[in-house]
Write an enzyme that holds these catalytic residues in place. Structure first.
Site, short mmCIF file in Angstrom:
data_model
loop_
_atom_site.label_atom_id
_atom_site.label_comp_id
_atom_site.label_asym_id
_atom_site.label_seq_id
_atom_site.Cartn_x
_atom_site.Cartn_y
_atom_site.Cartn_z
N HIS B 59 0.84 -1.13 0.12
CA HIS B 59 -0.21 -0.06 0.01
C HIS B 59 0.91 1.18 -0.10
O HIS B 59 2.30 1.15 0.59
CB HIS B 59 -0.96 0.05 1.28
CG HIS B 59 -2.22 -0.94 1.19
ND1 HIS B 59 -3.15 -0.69 2.11
CD2 HIS B 59 -2.39 -2.02 0.34
CE1 HIS B 59 -4.03 -1.64 1.61
NE2 HIS B 59 -3.63 -2.35 0.51
N GLU B 61 0.99 3.91 1.77
CA GLU B 61 1.51 4.30 3.00
C GLU B 61 2.79 3.21 3.56
O GLU B 61 3.64 4.06 4.08
CB GLU B 61 0.46 4.31 4.27
CG GLU B 61 -0.78 5.14 3.99
CD GLU B 61 -1.97 4.21 3.31
OE1 GLU B 61 -1.55 3.69 2.13
OE2 GLU B 61 -2.98 4.16 3.95
N CYS B 89 -6.18 2.11 6.02
CA CYS B 89 -6.71 0.65 6.43
C CYS B 89 -5.94 0.32 7.70
O CYS B 89 -5.03 0.75 8.08
CB CYS B 89 -6.59 -0.46 5.31
SG CYS B 89 -4.83 -0.78 5.29
N CYS B 92 -2.24 -0.37 7.37
CA CYS B 92 -1.52 0.99 7.41
C CYS B 92 -1.61 1.73 8.73
O CYS B 92 -0.71 2.46 9.17
CB CYS B 92 -2.12 1.80 6.14
SG CYS B 92 -1.58 0.85 4.79
#
Lengths: 159, 159
Positions: B59, B61, B89, B92
């Site tokens: 992801h 991040e 999410c 993260c």
């Protein structure tokens, strides 16, 4: 007795994850180890490397998930079981959900940091219903190595 | 008016994160972008690369945190601000907590998946008290690109 056989397998694979935790201990990393099994074989093994890689995301489970996805050439880890010596933290729990690992086996409970168990509430029921989770496999040695590590760290810092 | 100045900065850096989301869109990745700021400068920029890397942990991040830690040669991202176009999410959010980023700014709310906001309950108060969180910066364009992406994906799958 298939149940006994499955339990033997779980102990065997958790002991493999524990070897990774031992390696982390030797490297002055928080001693957590993980491995991922697919069709009865280990396709990923890893331990914490936060200090070595200077990366707060380098937990054993994260590295093992990345390895397993590379091995399967698929980010969906269908048909896999993830073994980890400690209850996954929030980050790793999130990664495990997203990787769609259908089965998770962990060793020691994490009493200090809230992790996986904190997510087991109504909001996450739907995700968790699709995942089989078992905790407490080889819990004693998994916990012992963590306690020894934190004792060593406290000793070094003079506390 | 320092508040106005800070708000301008937030819009500027979020627009940088949005450029990353655009890049993700072009690569058929879920269009989420992130950047990390230290001492007024961007030290990490990234977008989702789950499909490209075949890695469920890739992801925006997560990649940005890894980049920033490498840049600072320290896994503790002290003094940094993380900008991300979508509410983080669970994975993260966990990574952000662990990286000790003191300030998080996000754009669109994630209505589908429970994420950061689900963690804002008594159990996490102590961690969150140490972190400044602001949502809704450039929320409209951050949300719009996500909606367009999912419309495109549904179109391709014939639904």
């Amino acid at each position: 007795m298939p149940l006994k056989k499955d339990a033997d397998k779980d102990v065997y694979f958790m002991s493999e994850a524990l070897k990774e935790a031992d390696a982390a201990f030797e490297e002055d990393e928080t001693p957590v180890g993980a491995c991922i099994i697919h069709e009865g074989k280990i396709i990923a093994k890893a331990h914490n490397q936060v200090e070595l890689l200077k990366d707060p995301t380098a937990h054993a489970e994260m590295i093992a998930i990345t390895q397993a996805a590379a091995h399967l050439k698929n980010w969906r880890l269908e048909g896999c079981t993830l073994y980890v010596t400690k209850e996954p933290c929030l980050m790793c729990s999130g990664a495990i959900f997203m990787s769609r690992v259908p089965r998770l086996v962990f060793g020691a409970m994490d009493e200090a940091a809230k992790g996986l168990r904190d997510l087991i509430h109504p909001g996450y029921e739907s995700s968790l219903r699709e995942m089989e989770i078992m905790g407490g496999v080889l819990a004693d040695p998994c916990q012992k190595i963590l306690k020894e590590f934190f004792k060593k760290v406290r000793g070094k810092s003079g506390n």
